[in-house]
Design a protein around this motif. Structure first.
Motif: not given
Length: 90
Positions: A53, A56, A59-60
């Protein structure tokens, strides 16, 4: 035929260990850490899920302000993961 509950429990334990190892391998392929380091820092499946999580979120493909807001919104869940990572690199 009676059910061998001990064998069933052993199968569950073995499957859990193998799943953990596979998850650590997938995570390590995305980081600079190896499988063993991932397992040491994040021994439980839930720990690995929080790491995913956090990865993510970081790196969004959104701007930094949006990522920061999302991190603040999830800080209680992800703080331990972030602290473990920072401690590893400091």
């Amino acid at each position: 035929m009676p059910i061998d509950w001990d064998a069933m429990g052993d199968a569950v334990d073995t499957a859990a260990i193998e799943t953990d190892e596979q998850l650590a391998s997938k995570i390590s392929s995305l980081t600079r850490m190896n499988d063993e380091e991932i397992q040491d820092l994040f021994p439980e499946k839930a720990d690995k899920q929080k790491l995913i999580e956090l990865m993510q979120l970081v790196n969004a493909s959104t701007d930094e302000n949006t990522r920061t807001v999302r991190l603040v919104d999830n800080i209680q869940d992800l703080a331990g993961t972030a602290v473990k990572l920072l401690a590893r690199f400091v």
